[in-house]
Scaffold this motif. Sequence first.
Motif, short mmCIF file in Angstrom:
data_model
loop_
_atom_site.label_atom_id
_atom_site.label_comp_id
_atom_site.label_asym_id
_atom_site.label_seq_id
_atom_site.Cartn_x
_atom_site.Cartn_y
_atom_site.Cartn_z
N LEU A 53 0.83 -1.11 -0.09
CA LEU A 53 -0.05 0.01 -0.06
C LEU A 53 0.89 1.20 0.00
CD1 LEU A 53 -3.08 -0.53 2.55
CD2 LEU A 53 -3.12 0.30 0.05
N ALA A 54 1.89 1.26 0.94
CA ALA A 54 2.87 2.52 0.76
C ALA A 54 3.24 2.70 -0.35
CB ALA A 54 3.89 2.18 2.08
N ALA A 55 3.83 1.71 -1.12
CA ALA A 55 4.38 1.91 -2.52
C ALA A 55 3.49 2.25 -3.49
CB ALA A 55 4.93 0.64 -2.89
N LEU A 56 2.23 2.20 -3.18
CA LEU A 56 1.17 2.92 -4.16
C LEU A 56 1.09 4.31 -4.03
CD1 LEU A 56 -1.72 0.42 -4.26
CD2 LEU A 56 0.09 0.65 -6.29
N LEU A 57 1.61 4.78 -2.77
CA LEU A 57 1.01 6.33 -2.70
C LEU A 57 1.58 7.07 -3.67
CD1 LEU A 57 2.03 6.30 1.24
CD2 LEU A 57 -0.27 6.70 0.12
N ALA A 88 8.17 5.68 1.71
CA ALA A 88 7.11 6.11 0.81
C ALA A 88 6.18 6.73 1.59
CB ALA A 88 6.57 4.90 0.16
N LEU A 89 5.94 6.46 2.62
CA LEU A 89 4.98 7.36 3.28
C LEU A 89 5.26 8.75 3.68
CD1 LEU A 89 1.86 6.36 5.65
CD2 LEU A 89 3.45 8.05 6.57
N PHE A 90 6.69 8.84 4.24
CA PHE A 90 6.99 10.11 4.78
C PHE A 90 7.49 11.07 3.40
CE2 PHE A 90 7.10 8.15 8.86
CZ PHE A 90 6.59 9.02 9.54
N ALA A 91 7.66 10.18 2.34
CA ALA A 91 7.82 11.01 0.88
C ALA A 91 6.74 11.98 0.67
CB ALA A 91 8.50 10.14 0.06
N LEU A 137 -5.51 21.02 -1.73
CA LEU A 137 -5.83 19.65 -1.57
C LEU A 137 -4.95 19.31 -0.25
CD1 LEU A 137 -7.34 17.05 -1.93
CD2 LEU A 137 -5.64 16.36 -3.58
N GLY A 138 -3.50 19.84 -0.61
CA GLY A 138 -2.49 19.46 0.68
C GLY A 138 -2.94 20.21 1.82
N TRP A 139 -3.42 21.19 1.80
CA TRP A 139 -4.08 21.79 3.27
C TRP A 139 -4.94 20.95 3.77
CZ3 TRP A 139 -2.81 24.93 7.03
CH2 TRP A 139 -3.72 25.55 7.78
N TRP A 140 -6.05 20.61 2.98
CA TRP A 140 -7.05 19.84 3.50
C TRP A 140 -6.99 18.49 3.83
CZ3 TRP A 140 -8.97 24.64 1.66
CH2 TRP A 140 -10.46 24.93 2.17
N THR A 141 -6.08 17.97 3.43
CA THR A 141 -5.78 16.60 3.73
C THR A 141 -4.80 16.31 4.94
OG1 THR A 141 -4.01 16.31 1.86
CG2 THR A 141 -6.50 15.41 1.41
N LEU A 142 -4.38 17.61 5.55
CA LEU A 142 -3.40 17.24 6.68
C LEU A 142 -3.58 16.51 7.66
CD1 LEU A 142 -1.47 20.84 6.70
CD2 LEU A 142 -0.66 18.94 5.64
N PRO A 143 -4.95 16.66 7.96
CA PRO A 143 -5.45 15.63 9.12
C PRO A 143 -5.18 14.06 8.87
CG PRO A 143 -7.17 17.33 9.00
CD PRO A 143 -5.96 17.52 7.69
N GLN A 144 -5.26 14.00 7.88
CA GLN A 144 -5.10 12.27 7.34
C GLN A 144 -3.64 12.07 7.15
OE1 GLN A 144 -7.43 14.42 6.10
NE2 GLN A 144 -8.92 13.24 4.75
N TRP A 145 -2.93 13.05 6.71
CA TRP A 145 -1.40 12.64 6.84
C TRP A 145 -0.77 12.71 7.91
CZ3 TRP A 145 0.31 10.73 2.64
CH2 TRP A 145 -0.11 10.92 1.41
#
Length: 343
Positions: A53-57, A88-91, A137-145
Amino acid sequence: MTSAPHTFTDALSALESAVRDQDGERCDRAFPLVHQAFQEAGPDELRLGAPRLAALLEHVPPGPRAVTAVLVGACVERGADPVPCAPALFAAVREAFTAALEFTERWAATGGGELPDPGRDELDDRAVERAGFGPALGWWTLPQWGMAALALLGSKAVRRRIASDGGELRSLVERVQSAAGDAGEDFKSLVYALRVLDDEPLIVLHRATRTAYLMRMTGIGDNFQLHTLLAGALVGGLHVPGESPSAEAIAVCREKEGQILTTGTYNLGAPDGSWIWNEGTPSDIPVVDGTRLLVLDPPPYERSWPAGRYFPGMSGDLVLERVLGRDEAESWYARVADPKETT
């Protein structure tokens, strides 16, 4: 027409195939199936599936990318190894926070005003017009990240890997937090997690007895946790007088679940005499000649709090390595000022 996959592994394979073929319709069908199958996935499926899953990000469409990251974090919370997932996730986390920082800058440049709350407000056309789709989109998705990142930062090995970038991610997240103003409170936990120190030497001076100690701290989320562990090591270890926290309070600051009410033993001080607040983190302790230096003074008033771990999934520890000899202790005391009064 093929039947819908029934297992997490099958659903993930279907998603990988759709992403690889850049087939949007199949991706739209595969994402909910992966989420549904995740609920019933076994340990082996999660262990093997999390890094896939991480590799798909970097390949999934921007819309579901953050939700996919949350699913990676959920796999880790259910036992998957976080280390293979971390690069991959932290990138992707860096990319999201870079976009969010650009959003705050463009928002300020186009009239400013109160920033939207990414945890409550919905992404609307006005925000996209002012800042562009990617930054918005970067701003709105910050809680998920932030949620996904926190799930992995419970691992000491992951924290070491992140720290190897010289603090760049921490600096980026702190810049977003600062630019966000009141909305930046939502990122406090991630900032604190990125400030966690591991295998960090600490010189502790107990001013009342003129003694000094070399300690080493790991995985401590805030100074309430540090304060409790300090008192346990020094008072509980019969090195200095006072009332030690209970064994239960010390245990919940290490690995045991829960919280136990405890009472403060010290006032934490910096070498210049200023206070170091319990609400802060061990990273607030100044470095003197290459080592963090903390002074313990009597508390000016009684203060109690629920002892425990700021990050319940992160093991914490404070180890007393040795008691410093008189001459070595005095060399450290020569570097500190008298305590300052603080209102």
